[in-house]
Design a protein around this motif. Structure first.
Motif, short mmCIF file in Angstrom:
data_model
loop_
_atom_site.label_atom_id
_atom_site.label_comp_id
_atom_site.label_asym_id
_atom_site.label_seq_id
_atom_site.Cartn_x
_atom_site.Cartn_y
_atom_site.Cartn_z
N GLN A 83 0.87 -1.18 0.00
CA GLN A 83 0.00 0.00 0.00
C GLN A 83 0.90 1.23 0.00
O GLN A 83 2.00 1.19 0.57
CB GLN A 83 -0.90 0.00 1.23
CG GLN A 83 -1.94 -1.13 1.25
CD GLN A 83 -2.71 -1.17 2.56
OE1 GLN A 83 -2.27 -1.81 3.51
NE2 GLN A 83 -3.83 -0.48 2.61
N ALA A 84 0.42 2.29 -0.62
CA ALA A 84 1.28 3.47 -0.78
C ALA A 84 0.66 4.71 -0.15
O ALA A 84 -0.57 4.86 -0.09
CB ALA A 84 1.54 3.73 -2.26
N MET A 85 1.53 5.58 0.33
CA MET A 85 1.15 6.92 0.80
C MET A 85 2.18 7.88 0.21
O MET A 85 3.36 7.79 0.53
CB MET A 85 1.16 6.99 2.33
CG MET A 85 0.82 8.38 2.89
SD MET A 85 1.14 8.49 4.68
CE MET A 85 0.03 7.26 5.31
N THR A 109 -4.20 3.52 8.09
CA THR A 109 -4.95 4.64 7.54
C THR A 109 -4.05 5.53 6.69
O THR A 109 -2.85 5.67 6.95
CB THR A 109 -5.57 5.48 8.67
OG1 THR A 109 -4.53 5.90 9.56
CG2 THR A 109 -6.59 4.65 9.45
N PHE A 149 -3.35 5.09 3.52
CA PHE A 149 -2.71 4.37 2.42
C PHE A 149 -3.71 4.05 1.31
O PHE A 149 -4.93 3.98 1.55
CB PHE A 149 -2.09 3.06 2.94
CG PHE A 149 -0.84 3.24 3.74
CD1 PHE A 149 0.39 3.32 3.13
CD2 PHE A 149 -0.90 3.36 5.13
CE1 PHE A 149 1.55 3.49 3.86
CE2 PHE A 149 0.24 3.53 5.88
CZ PHE A 149 1.48 3.60 5.25
N THR A 150 -3.21 3.84 0.15
CA THR A 150 -4.03 3.39 -0.97
C THR A 150 -4.44 1.94 -0.75
O THR A 150 -3.83 1.24 0.07
CB THR A 150 -3.26 3.50 -2.30
OG1 THR A 150 -2.09 2.67 -2.21
CG2 THR A 150 -2.84 4.92 -2.59
N PRO A 151 -5.47 1.46 -1.48
CA PRO A 151 -5.82 0.04 -1.37
C PRO A 151 -4.64 -0.85 -1.73
O PRO A 151 -3.76 -0.47 -2.50
CB PRO A 151 -6.96 -0.13 -2.38
CG PRO A 151 -7.54 1.24 -2.51
CD PRO A 151 -6.38 2.19 -2.37
N ASP A 164 -2.16 -3.44 -3.33
CA ASP A 164 -1.89 -3.83 -4.72
C ASP A 164 -0.73 -4.83 -4.72
O ASP A 164 0.17 -4.74 -3.89
CB ASP A 164 -1.52 -2.60 -5.55
CG ASP A 164 -1.43 -2.90 -7.04
OD1 ASP A 164 -1.92 -3.96 -7.46
OD2 ASP A 164 -0.85 -2.08 -7.78
#
Length: 644
Positions: free
Chosen positions: A195-197, A536, A538-540, A542
Motif C-alpha cells: 500500500q502506498a502513501m 490509515t 494508504f491506498t488500497p 496492490d
C-alpha cells in the motif's frame, strides 16, 4: 678506469663518434631517437609495444562498426569519449596478455580445426564448385587482394583459433546448479502486496512564503541555473546530392538516349508456363537403364497423344517429379536457365505454342514430355511507361556526380569569399537559410539535423566566425552533406538580472522547499507508522512484481524488495526528489507462478553465462596484474597515466 676516461677525453669522444655515427647511418637520427622516445606508443605489455597507429586503427574500426549499425542515429560525439578510448586500449591490452599466455602454454589449433574454420567462412563457402570442392584459384586471388598467401591466411586463422582456447575453456567449464537457478527464478517471480502513501510537494507549496531576501539569496547561489546560453543567428547553406538535384534536370534527349541504350533494363524475358511428365535417368546411369527410361517415356507419350486432354491425370499418375506430379505436372512460368533441365529442356519448352505437346526430351536428369499451357513472348516496356522512372534515376545520378564534382569548389568558395555566403549560393543555386542556434544540440531538432552536428556548432561559435564574422569552413556532417554558416548576430551567455527572472526564481525556490517539507513530514510519518503499524492514509493494497510495478518508481520497487519478509508488515520510505516522498506498507510476500522446466533451463544457462563472464574477467584481470603493463601519455583525449 675513471681517471683514464678523465685524462683521455678527446680519445674517448673520438671512439664514441666511431660507434654512434655508423649506428645513425643504419637507423637514422629518428630511428636512433626512437630507442628512447615512446611518443609513438600508447602502451607496452611485457615489452610488447602497442603503437599509436595500432590504437588509432582499432578505435576507427569500432567507430565504423557503430556507424554501420546505427545508420542515421549514429552520433560520433557519443562514441569519441575518454571512457570509450580507455575501453579500446584496455581491449588491446587484453588481447596482448591473452596472446602471451597462449604462447606460454604452447597452445595451437589442429589442421582439422583450421580446415573447419575455413569451410565455415561464408566468403570461402561461396567459392564452392558444383562438386563441393573449393575454387582454389578464386581463393588465392581473394587473399592476394589483401596481400596474403593461402599459407599466411591459414596461419592467421590457426593463431586466432589458438587465442580463443583460453576464453572458450572458461566459458565451457561454467556451471550453475539447478537449485541455484530455481532459487533465483523464484525470487525473480516473487510478488509483494503493498500500500502506498505519497506526500506530494504541491501539497506543501502554500506553506512556503519566501521573503525578498530569501529569493535574492537563492538567486545569488544559483545564478548559473538562470543563465541564458550563448546564441548565434546564422545564415547557412547545405550542399548535398539532394540540393544539387535542383540543378540536375535531365533533358528529354538524355532520357530517350538512356532508354535506347539500355533496352535490356526495360524488357521482360519470354516466359512459358509448362507442365511435364518426368521419367528419371541420371547422366551416369547405365545404357540399359537409360533405354528402359526412354521406352517408358515413349509409352507415356503415346498415351498422351491419344488422350491430350488427360495430360494432367497421366502426369499425376506416372511422373517421377513428385512435387509437380501432385499439380498435374505444372512447373509454373519458366524463363531460359531457370530450371535444372538444361538447354535441351529450354529449347523444347520455348519452341512450343500454347497447348502444344512436345516429343520425348532428354536432359541430364532424364526424359520429359512437355506441354505449354501459356506463352508470354519477350516484350519491351514502352518509352512513355518508363520515362518518369528514367528521369528520376538520371536526376539522382546527375545530382551525385554534381556533388562529387563540386564539393571541393563549394568548400573553396565559402572559404575564399569569407564575408558572405551569397557567392556560393549564386554559383551553386542554393537557398540561403536562417536559424538561431545555441552552442549545443537542440532537442527539438532531429539528431541527424546538420544544425545539431557538434563540429558544425563548434565552427559557428569559434572566434573566427563570431568576432571576425567569416564564413565557417564547409563542414562534412556525414551522409554526403556539407554545411557552411555565416554568423549574422551573436549573444554571449548571460545571467539576467533578478528582476527579469524573479518569478522563475520564486517558483524554483518554492518547489525545492516544498519538496524538503514533504520529505521531512514523510520521515516523521514513517517513524510514527513503524511504531503504530497503522493502515490509515494508504491506498488500497496492490500486488506488484519486479516486472510489473504498476507505476511505482524503480527506486521504490528496489526498497520494497529489500524489506525482510520476516518483519512483515513493514514500512519503507523513499525520497522521490522533486516528486516528494513516498511511504510503502509491505503487507505480504506472494509466491510467483511456478517456472516451467524450459524456462528454468534457460535461466540456468543465462546464470551460467553470467558466471562464466565473471570468471573470465577475473582470469584476465589476474593475467594483466601478472604482466608488466606500462601506459604512455595519452590516447588523444584520454590521459592514460601510471602503470601496473
Amino acid at each position: 678506469m675513471l681517471d683514464f676516461f678523465r685524462n683521455h677525453q678527446r680519445l674517448m669522444m673520438a671512439l664514441l663518434l666511431l660507434i654512434v655515427l655508423p649506428g645513425l647511418g643504419f637507423v637514422g637520427i629518428q630511428g636512433f631517437r626512437g630507442f628512447f622516445d615512446e611518443s609513438a606508443n600508447v602502451a607496452s605489455i611485457d615489452g610488447h609495444k602497442i603503437t599509436r597507429v595500432e590504437f588509432d586503427n582499432a578505435f576507427r574500426q569500432q567507430i565504423d562498426r557503430a556507424r554501420q549499425m546505427l545508420g542515421s542515429q549514429f552520433d560520433q560525439k557519443a562514441f569519441d569519449t575518454p571512457q570509450h578510448r580507455k575501453e579500446v586500449l584496455d581491449g588491446l591490452i587484453q588481447q596482448r596478455v591473452i596472446a602471451d599466455e597462449t604462447q606460454r602454454l604452447h597452445l595451437t589449433a589442429s589442421d582439422n580445426a583450421v580446415r573447419d574454420a575455413l569451410l565455415n567462412d561464408p566468403m570461402i563457402a561461396s567459392m564452392k564448385k558444383p562438386d563441393g570442392s573449393i575454387d582454389l584459384d578464386a581463393y588465392a586471388k581473394l587473399l592476394a587482394m589483401q596481400g596474403l598467401t593461402p599459407e599466411q591466411y591459414q596461419e592467421q586463422v590457426r593463431y586466432s583459433l589458438a587465442l580463443q582456447q583460453i576464453p572458450a575453456s572458461i566459458i565451457s567449464s561454467a556451471f550453475t546448479p539447478k537449485s541455484v537457478a530455481q532459487h533465483l527464478s523464484d525470487l525473480a517471480a516473487q510478488q509483494r502486496q503493498v500500500q502506498a502513501m505519497v506526500l506530494k510537494p504541491a501539497d506543501y507549496a502554500s506553506k512556503v512564503q519566501p521573503t525578498d531576501a530569501q529569493i535574492a539569496a537563492y538567486y545569488d547561489a544559483h545564478k548559473q541555473s538562470f543563465a541564458t546560453p550563448e546564441t548565434a543567428t546564422i545564415q547557412y547553406l547545405v550542399y548535398s546530392p539532394d540540393t544539387a538535384a535542383a540543378n540536375a534536370q535531365p533533358s528529354d534527349v538524355d532520357i530517350r538516349k538512356y532508354y535506347d541504350d539500355n533496352q535490356a533494363h526495360f524488357s521482360t524475358d519470354a516466359q512459358v508456363r509448362v507442365s511435364h511428365i518426368f521419367i528419371a535417368a541420371a547422366s551416369d546411369a547405365s545404357a540399359a537403364d537409360k533405354a528402359a527410361a526412354k521406352a517408358k517415356a515413349q509409352q507415356l507419350l503415346a498415351e498422351v497423344n491419344a488422350h491430350p486432354d488427360q495430360f494432367a491425370q497421366i502426369a499425376e499418375k506416372n511422373s517421377q517429379d513428385a512435387p509437380s506430379a501432385a499439380k498435374g505436372g505444372d512447373l509454373g512460368f519458366i524463363t531460359r536457365g531457370s530450371t535444372a533441365g538444361g538447354k535441351a529442356f529450354d529449347d523444347a519448352a520455348f519452341a512450343l505454342k500454347q497447348g502444344e505437346i512436345s516429343g520425348v526430351v532428354e536432359s541430364d536428369l532424364g526424359f520429359h514430355i512437355l506441354k505449354a499451357t501459356e506463352v508470354k513472348p519477350a516484350a519491351v516496356k514502352p518509352f512513355e511507361q518508363v520515362k518518369d522512372a528514367i528521369a528520376a534515376d538520371l536526376k539522382q545520378q546527375y545530382a551525385a556526380k554534381a556533388f562529387s564534382d563540386n564539393s571541393d569548389g563549394f568548400s573553396s568558395i565559402v572559404y575564399e569569399k569569407a564575408k558572405s555566403l551569397q557567392p556560393a549560393a549564386d554559383k551553386y543555386k542554393l537557398t540561403t537559410q536562417t536559424a538561431t542556434v545555441t552552442n549545443g544540440p537542440n532537442p527539438a531538432l532531429p539528431p541527424t539535423s546538420p544544425l545539431n552536428n557538434p563540429k558544425f556548432l563548434a565552427a559557428v561559435f569559434a572566434a573566427d566566425s563570431v568576432k571576425n564574422q567569416n564564413n565557417t569552413q564547409a563542414i562534412d556532417v556525414g551522409n554526403s552533406t556539407l554545411i557552411s554558416a555565416h554568423v549574422v548576430s551573436y549573444k554571449p551567455a548571460a545571467v539576467p538580472p533578478l528582476d527579469a527572472v524573479k518569478d522563475a526564481v520564486r517558483q524554483k525556490f518554492v518547489a525545492e522547499q516544498a519538496a524538503t517539507l514533504a520529505k521531512q513530514d514523510g520521515a516523521a510519518k514513517l517513524a510514527e507508522l513503524q511504531k503504530s503499524k497503522a493502515t490509515t492514509g494508504f491506498t488500497p493494497a496492490d500486488t506488484i512484481s519486479r516486472q510489473q510495478s504498476h507505476g511505482i518508481p524503480s527506486t521504490a520497487v528496489s526498497a520494497i524488495y529489500k524489506v525482510d519478509p520476516k518483519t512483515l508488515p513493514a514500512y519503507v520510505g523513499v525520497d522521490l526528489g522533486a516528486d516528494g516522498y513516498a511511504i510503502f506498507r509491505v503487507n505480504a510476500v506472494v509466491p510467483g507462478a511456478s517456472v516451467d522446466p524450459q524456462q528454468l533451463a534457460g535461466a540456468q544457462q543465462q546464470i551460467a553465462q553470467v558466471d562464466a563472464q565473471s570468471e573470465g574477467e577475473a582470469y584476465l584481470a589476474a593475467l594483466r596484474a601478472r604482466s608488466k603493463v606500462k601506459l604512455y601519455g595519452s590516447t588523444a583525449d584520454t590521459q592514460q597515466d601510471g602503470s601496473n
